[in-house]
Structures are given as structure tokens and as C-alpha cells.
Design an enzyme around this catalytic site. Structure first.
Site, PDB file in Angstrom:
ATOM      1  N   GLU A  44       0.948  -1.196  -0.035  1.00 23.10           N
ATOM      2  CA  GLU A  44      -0.004   0.104   0.060  1.00 23.10           C
ATOM      3  C   GLU A  44       1.059   1.216  -0.157  1.00 23.10           C
ATOM      4  O   GLU A  44       0.493   2.310   0.415  1.00 23.10           O
ATOM      5  CB  GLU A  44      -1.020  -0.007   1.525  1.00 23.10           C
ATOM      6  CG  GLU A  44      -1.773  -1.360   1.509  1.00 23.10           C
ATOM      7  CD  GLU A  44      -2.738  -1.673   0.464  1.00 23.10           C
ATOM      8  OE1 GLU A  44      -2.795  -0.947  -0.714  1.00 23.10           O
ATOM      9  OE2 GLU A  44      -3.432  -2.719   0.388  1.00 23.10           O
ATOM     10  N   LEU A  45       2.159   1.093  -0.356  1.00 18.64           N
ATOM     11  CA  LEU A  45       3.152   2.057  -0.367  1.00 18.64           C
ATOM     12  C   LEU A  45       3.234   2.722   1.219  1.00 18.64           C
ATOM     13  O   LEU A  45       3.280   3.954   1.297  1.00 18.64           O
ATOM     14  CB  LEU A  45       2.740   3.457  -1.447  1.00 18.64           C
ATOM     15  CG  LEU A  45       3.001   3.005  -2.706  1.00 18.64           C
ATOM     16  CD1 LEU A  45       3.001   4.339  -3.685  1.00 18.64           C
ATOM     17  CD2 LEU A  45       4.357   2.318  -3.198  1.00 18.64           C
TER      18      LEU A  45
END
Lengths: 410, 403
Positions: free
Chosen positions: A154-155
Site C-alpha cells: 500500500e506504499l
């Protein structure tokens, strides 16, 4: 010679193992958490995978290969999760081969991450490192390469993660180019995380990325329908004074989030062609972007930033009590599960760590809620939670019954 | 007899009570015409004539929310569309029309209407036939809406029918109290006839299957105590107080788990509440259960909790007693009036409930005493007594048999 303006295209390839409708009555009875029997259900992983393979992976890989062959300067980077690979190996081995063909061109870089698309970094450093190693080994086996740039699930990013990646020898790391961390700066440069030696930070240009990922087919959007010419214009403006523009998005944007009918494939092909018509323009992989551009400044991110929702924090995954409970019980099992050396059990536990499973429990409303509902295979977040809890109990059951270890705690 | 449901097409205790009461009355020689609002086979019933007032299926009728008056639009029956069978008022209107026709063919000696759902039909039948109207109150709108105020249309229907009724039967003193105090009906027009349980109706060949709640059985082997409730998840049932008490009890004594068998509008709120207290893994949600899963829910329970804010009777407590559970019953539940060997608490008193849960969980002898003694009590309560009372009440009004 002045440096060419570069698009850093990075696509994230992922499918989770969704938990089936798993009731109290299945607990202790059957351990097939990921085998939804109803083939028409959005929880049926095989059906979903085969559908997305047809709509997205096969046509997009064919297009990417074509563009790589046609355009010398076209390059891109991919992150491919272990859970995706596990599914592809079972249900669509040709899709793996088509990714291998892309990597074989020498112009497609693979990015490092956790095998299980987990948020383990925030819950167990030990487990996190194991999953990164598992992923690295799998990538090496399948593609013959070792990733040099890291992206977290999800960065999800902060200084600590950058420092960890730096200590592991990664050359680069990816994050969301969120305004509060950029302040007056532009995402279209390379940066340096604080207290690191070698690592560089690439930040997603979320406006231009989300124009494709979220807005492309939105007819209520003022810019709809977006043309390749207009989009290329925006890319040019973005790189007028800056060296690059980082377009980071889900791979499934092409054909799955934005269907074939929206014209996304034609638009993409046309954009690549239009962009490269200008000899001062090129594409770059994440490593090449880092090599070509020394960091222009330091970016301090003391708190965690992700690429989701208007908050850009972890709240889509751990913002409510249901999610906090689920994650608590899940990670609490770590030492008991690992100690068993029961590969099936350990694997099941790791599949449950996919961030998607807690995302389905998100109860946020408004704009984000719509995105969540689109991506959820459950009727409600509460269903997602109940099925997950019943699976947690079954893991406890297996610990006790098969390994005489662990405690039940209810 | 005017009812809304009969087993197996019931979603709650109303259908069960109607079934047993009718059966016991039939055994005494009553000829019963029983009207239900849906179309479905009742192969288990041969002791009375069942009439189907509308073509809706039992499933569609659940969707109308017989126990959930919030779904009811606020309007009178004259405004309702008898052709709209997606709508509660539409179905009720059709039900009334059906009864109007029926009483022309079959002249009843008495009209026995159960709860607000059929009260308008009861009043209409009385107008047309001049037969005495007995309104049997299993629950009022005050009960159904819990601590909320309830639907004014339903209150009005109840008020009218209670005024028109020749005789009112309440299933407990609690319910009689509500009828007298909230609806202003003179106490001498209301008789209390407690519900019963038909011990003979329990299938003796039924063996508890420990596999059904396998995980809970494993917990019991590990020394955990299972506190259960089998109910609809509505405000009336006071389950949020139960969850609060559960959390409180777990602070003091860890080896407790809670089985919430059933489903309803409050489910998500209860899941959320358990998560907020950090006891999600101790609270088990089954979803709607019937058959084996339903029966075994009673058997797996060491303690049965009836946490109702307002429970006219509470038949499930007697089911639980039969299945060897210790009972904790809120003082606002009518079933408490007929049992001695139980713990009682005010529904809001989560501290006391937590205390009682721990007391039973930690004392095997207390648990055994409660279970064994309550089992002796409930077998004394019989549907035949209920039928006798009904017969006596019919008799005080008119000569002859019953319809």
C-alpha cells in the site's frame, strides 16, 4: 546534452487470497479458508483470477510487450506479489510466462516487497523480513533477477522503513507524493530520506496517476473523456522544470478497474506513442531514475503515509476497532504458528496477512467508502470481520489439536 | 384463531406459542380455523384447518418485519393498498379482507387474535359476527421497541383492539402491567395466562451433537464456560447490555465465552461493540440458526442469558432449562414469574450480570444446583393448563366451541 524527461511507470500486480464465507460451524471442521465453493462469488479466488487474467493480465501484457518491442525508449517497473504468483501458477501459468517475456526484454524492472502483501512492517519486523526474503527468492527463481528498489504494501512508508531498506542495501524506495510531506516541493524529483546512506526516494505523482487509476472512466469528471494528447500535455507541463514524473498505480487499472470498453488500452498505447514522439522524452525504470538523478533534497516522513483514501494514512486498514482486533489476534499467533514448522499452517496464516482482508473491514463512508465497496467481495465489513475471526479461531484449533501448543483465549 | 405464523415458518416465539396452544385446545375438542398471512405447507399440523390469507411466501413475509415495526409506514388500513404485498399494511389489509369473507362461511363462537398484526382483523370479525373477541397479547409495541418509543400506528392499533376486546389474555404480569398502565385498560379485563413448554414435543431421540459447536466444545474442555443466548438481535433483547456485562466479566475472569445465536438488525452494532471492548474473539456470532444448529446452541450453553429490556414471556428460557443450562434472566422478562431457580437482574445492571456470570462459571456446585432445579420446575408448566385457561375464558363469554 540535456537530460531527457522521463516517465517512471510503475505498476503493482496483486491478487489476495480472499476468505470464503467461513462460519462458526466451519471452525474446527474445515481448514479450506480460501476455497469459496460458489464459483459466481467475488470471494472465489480462482474465478476472480481467471476473470482478471482475461480482462487485464493477458491483454495488458500483450500490449506492453508490443510497446516494448516497438519503442526502444519504453520501459517500466513492476511489483508482483507472491500471492499473485501462487494463484497464477495454479490457474493461469501462461500469465507468468507473459510476465517473464516482459522481463526478458531487459527493459522491465521488478520491485521488491513482501511476498504476502502484508502490513507486517508495522506489526512484526521479524515476520516482515521473512516475507521480503521469500519474495526475493521467488522473483529470483521465476525471473532470474534480484530487485534493487523496495516498495512496501500500500506504499505504506515512513523514515523508519526507508532506514531499514537502506540498511538492507536497497538503492531506492517508493512512496506517495502526498502534499503534507512534500510541502513546497514537487514530486517530480528524486529525494533522500533522513539518516540514510545510499537510498533514494521516488514519490508518486498522485494527481496524474489517479487521473488514470480512478478518474479515467468517471463521466462526472470535468476532463472526461480524457485524450492521449491532453494527458501528454499534462505530463509535459509536469516535467517542464523537473526531470521526471512518477506514475504509480495498480496494474489492474488496465482492463479491470478501468474496463476495456472505457478505451483505456487504446488510450495507454496512444499516450506512450505521443510522449515518445518528442525526442526529448523517454521512459525510465525506477533504478535508472535513481541513477540518473541525484537527490535534490531530504524529505522527512516521521509518520506513516500510504497511497489510499483522502487521509493517506493506514486508517483504511487499521482505523477501526474491527480491524485493530483482527490484526491483534492475527499477529499474536506469530510465535506459536512459526514454532510448529507446519508449512500449511504457516502459509495459511501468512495469506491472512494480506492487507486486503482488513481493508474489506473498513467502515469509512463517503467517497472512500465507495472505493472500498467496489473492491470488497463481502456484503458488509462486518461479514468480512466475522469470517476472518472464525478463521483465527480455526488457526488456534489447529495449534491445539495438531501441535498441542497455543492458547485458545476464546 | 388469527395468527401471523406457525412453525416451521416462524421467525420467533409467537409461532411456537400459537402452535402449542392450538394443539392443546384441539385435544380438548376445539375446532380451530387458523388464519396465517402467507402461503406454505404445514405438513406437521392436522389438528386444525389452516387458512392462507395471501399468496406471499413465508420468506417474503419475514422481509416485512413482523417483529420490527420500524418498517411500518405510518398510515391507516383504508389508505393501504391490498395489492401491494411488498408492504406490511398491504398484507394486513388483504388479511382483513380474507377474514371478512371467512367469517361469512364459518360462524365462529369466539375470535382469538394474537398480537397487533392480526388485531384489526379480529376487531373486524367481531363487528361482522358479534362473536366475542379475545385479544391475546404476546408482546406490545412497548416491548418490541425496547428503550425506544415505538411506532405510533402500532400503538394505535393495539389501543383500539384492547378497548374493543371482550377479554384480554396477557402472557405475564409484566405484560398485564403494560396493558393496564400504558393502555389504560381496567385490570379486571386482563387475565394472565403464562406460556408453557411442551416437554413431550422435544424429540427424545435427539442427541446433542458435539460436532456442531466443535470449537466451543474444545473451549469447554479447556475449562471455559459458555454463556449463550438464542434470540433476534433487536433493541428489545437488550443485547448491548449483555455485551457490556460480558466485557466486564472478562476483566475479572478470563475463561468465559459468549455465543450469540441468531440474527437481526442489531448485529453489526453488537459486532462493533464487542470489538470496542476488545473481546471479539470471545463473542461468537452464528447468524440465523434453525434445526440442529439451533437446538445444539442450547446444549452447548452452560449458562443461558435472557437480557431482554422488555420480554412479555420468553419461551427460549424454558428451552434452555430443558437443555440443562443455568438461567440468568432479566427482571423485565415474564418467564421469571414462573421460575424460582434462576438468577435475575435488571436489564441495565451490567455489573450484577457480570457478577452472576462469574459466580456460575467459577462454582460447579452452584451451576449444578441451578441447572438441576430449574429442570424440575419447567416440566410442571404445561400447554394443557394454558388450553384449560383459554377454554374457561371462552366459556365465561359464550356457550359453545371455538373458532
Amino acid at each position: 546534452m540535456s537530460q531527457k524527461k522521463a516517465i517512471t511507470l510503475y505498476l503493482h500486480v496483486h491478487q489476495p487470497f480472499r476468505v470464503r464465507q467461513y462460519s462458526v460451524f466451519d471452525t474446527g471442521e474445515s481448514h479450506d479458508y480460501f476455497n469459496e465453493p460458489n464459483y459466481n462469488s467475488e470471494r472465489n479466488n480462482e474465478a476472480v483470477f481467471k476473470k482478471v487474467a482475461d480482462k487485464s493480465y493477458r491483454p495488458m501484457n500483450a500490449l506492453l510487450l508490443k510497446l516494448l518491442r516497438e519503442h526502444e525508449d519504453f520501459k517500466l517497473s513492476l511489483s508482483i506479489t507472491g500471492t499473485f504468483i501462487d494463484q497464477a501458477e495454479q490457474w493461469a501459468p501462461d500469465v507468468i510466462e507473459s510476465f517473464q517475456a516482459l522481463v526478458a526484454t531487459g527493459k522491465v524492472e521488478i520491485v521488491a516487497e513482501t511476498y504476502h502483501h502484508s502490513l507486517a512492517f508495522f506489526y512484526s519486523r521479524n515476520e516482515f523480513e521473512k516475507q521480503v526474503t521469500l519474495h526475493r527468492d521467488k522473483i529470483k527463481t521465476l525471473f532470474g533477477v534480484t530487485p534493487k528498489v523496495f516498495r512496501n504494501t500500500e506504499l505504506a512508508y515512513n523514515n523508519e522503513l526507508a532506514q531499514w531498506a537502506d540498511s538492507q542495501g536497497y538503492e531506492g524506495i517508493l512512496a506517495e507524493g502526498w502534499d503534507p510531506i512534500l510541502q513546497w516541493r514537487s514530486p517530480n524529483y528524486v529525494y533522500r530520506p533522513p539518516a540514510t546512506k545510499n537510498i533514494s526516494l521516488l514519490l508518486k505523482n498522485y494527481r496524474l496517476s489517479d487521473d488514470l487509476a480512478f478518474r479515467f472512466s468517471d463521466q462526472s469528471w470535468g476532463e472526461w473523456p480524457l485524450t492521449a494528447d491532453r494527458y501528454t500535455d499534462w505530463l509535459r507541463q509536469a516535467t517542464e522544470d523537473a526531470p521526471l514524473v512518477n506514475l504509480f498505480m495498480d496494474y489492474e487499472t488496465f482492463g479491470e478497474h478501468q474496463w476495456h470498453e472505457t478505451g483505456i488500452f487504446g488510450f495507454f498505447e496512444e499516450t506512450v506513442r505521443t510522449w515518445l514522439q518528442d525526442k526529448d522524452n523517454t521512459f525510465t525504470t525506477v533504478s535508472d531514475a535513481i541513477t540518473a538523478n541525484p537527490p535534490s533534497d531530504e524529505i522527512d516522513v516521521p509518520y506513516t503515509v500510504t497511497w489510499a483514501d483522502t487521509e493517506r494514512d493506514l486508517s483504511a486498514w487499521n482505523g477501526n476497532r474491527l480491524q485493530q482486533e483482527a490484526l491483534k489476534y492475527l499477529y499474536r499467533l506469530e510465535s506459536d504458528i512459526l514454532r510448529t514448522k507446519d508449512e500449511q499452517l504457516i502459509n495459511d496464516w501468512r495469506y491472512l496477512q494480506a492487507s486486503d482482508l482488513v481493508y474489506y473491514m473498513c467502515t469509512k463512508n463517503l467517497d472512500d467508502g465507495a472505493v472500498h465497496a467496489y473492491f470488497s467481495p463481502y456484503e458488509s465489513p462486518y461479514d468480512a470481520f466475522l469470517f476472518f475471526m472464525n478463521v483465527i479461531r480455526d488457526l488456534r484449533w489447529r495449534l491445539i489439536q495438531d501441535h498441542k501448543t497455543g492458547g485458545l483465549h476464546g | 384463531m388469527l395468527g401471523w405464523e406457525l412453525p416451521p415458518h416462524n421467525s420467533g416465539g409467537l409461532g411456537v406459542a400459537c402452535y402449542h396452544m392450538s394443539k392443546a385446545l384441539a385435544l380438548k375438542g376445539a375446532q380451530i380455523d387458523f388464519v396465517v398471512p402467507y402461503q406454505a405447507k404445514h405438513t406437521n399440523i392436522d389438528f386444525m384447518n389452516i387458512h392462507h390469507a395471501t399468496p406471499v411466501t413465508p420468506l417474503e413475509r419475514y422481509g416485512l418485519g413482523a417483529y420490527d415495526s420500524k418498517m411500518l409506514l405510518e398510515r391507516s388500513l383504508t389508505e393501504a393498498d391490498a395489492d401491494d404485498l411488498q408492504d406490511m399494511r398491504g398484507v394486513q389489509k388483504r388479511y382483513v379482507q380474507y377474514v371478512e369473507k371467512l367469517v361469512q362461511d364459518i360462524k365462529p363462537d369466539a375470535i382469538h387474535a394474537h398480537d397487533w398484526l392480526t388485531m384489526e382483523a379480529g376487531v373486524r370479525a367481531k363487528e361482522l359476527t358479534d362473536a366475542p373477541l379475545i385479544v391475546h397479547v404476546h408482546a406490545t409495541e412497548f416491548d418490541r421497541s425496547g428503550e425506544l418509543s415505538g411506532n405510533p400506528v402500532v400503538h394505535e392499533i393495539e389501543q383500539q383492539a384492547l378497548l374493543m376486546a371482550d377479554r384480554i389474555i396477557a402472557v405475564s404480569n409484566i405484560t398485564k402491567g403494560i396493558i393496564v398502565h400504558k393502555y389504560g385498560i381496567p385490570a379486571d379485563r386482563v387475565e394472565v395466562v403464562h406460556n408453557a413448554i411442551d416437554a413431550a414435543s422435544f424429540d427424545e431421540s435427539y442427541d446433542y451433537d458435539k460436532q456442531t459447536y466443535k470449537y466451543l466444545e474444545l473451549l469447554r474442555c479447556e475449562g471455559y464456560t459458555v454463556a449463550a443466548t438464542v434470540t433476534r438481535f433487536t433493541v428489545q433483547k437488550g443485547l448491548t447490555h449483555f455485551i457490556r456485562a460480558a466485557a466486564r466479566a472478562c476483566e475479572k475472569y478470563d475463561k468465559l465465552v459468549f455465543l450469540l445465536a441468531g440474527d437481526g438488525e442489531q448485529r453489526d452494532e453488537l459486532i462493533q461493540l464487542a470489538a470496542e471492548f476488545g473481546i471479539s474473539d470471545k463473542v461468537f456470532f452464528t447468524g440465523f440458526v434453525r434445526g440442529k444448529q439451533w437446538r445444539d446452541a442450547y446444549s452447548v450453553a452452560d449458562i443461558f442469558v435472557m437480557s431482554s429490556v422488555s420480554e412479555p414471556f420468553g419461551l427460549t428460557a424454558l428451552e434452555a432449562a430443558h437443555h440443562d443450562s443455568a438461567l440468568i434472566i432479566s427482571k423485565q422478562s415474564g418467564v421469571g414469574e414462573v421460575l424460582e431457580n434462576i438468577f435475575q437482574y435488571d436489564f441495565w445492571d451490567t455489573e450484577l450480570l457480570a457478577d452472576q456470570l462469574i459466580a456460575i462459571a467459577t462454582s460447579e456446585s452452584l451451576s449444578r444446583e441451578l441447572r438441576e432445579n430449574v429442570k424440575k420446575e419447567y416440566t410442571r408448566i404445561s400447554w394443557h393448563d394454558v388450553a384449560n385457561d383459554c377454554y374457561r375464558i371462552y366459556g365465561t363469554m359464550k356457550q359453545g366451541a371455538i373458532a
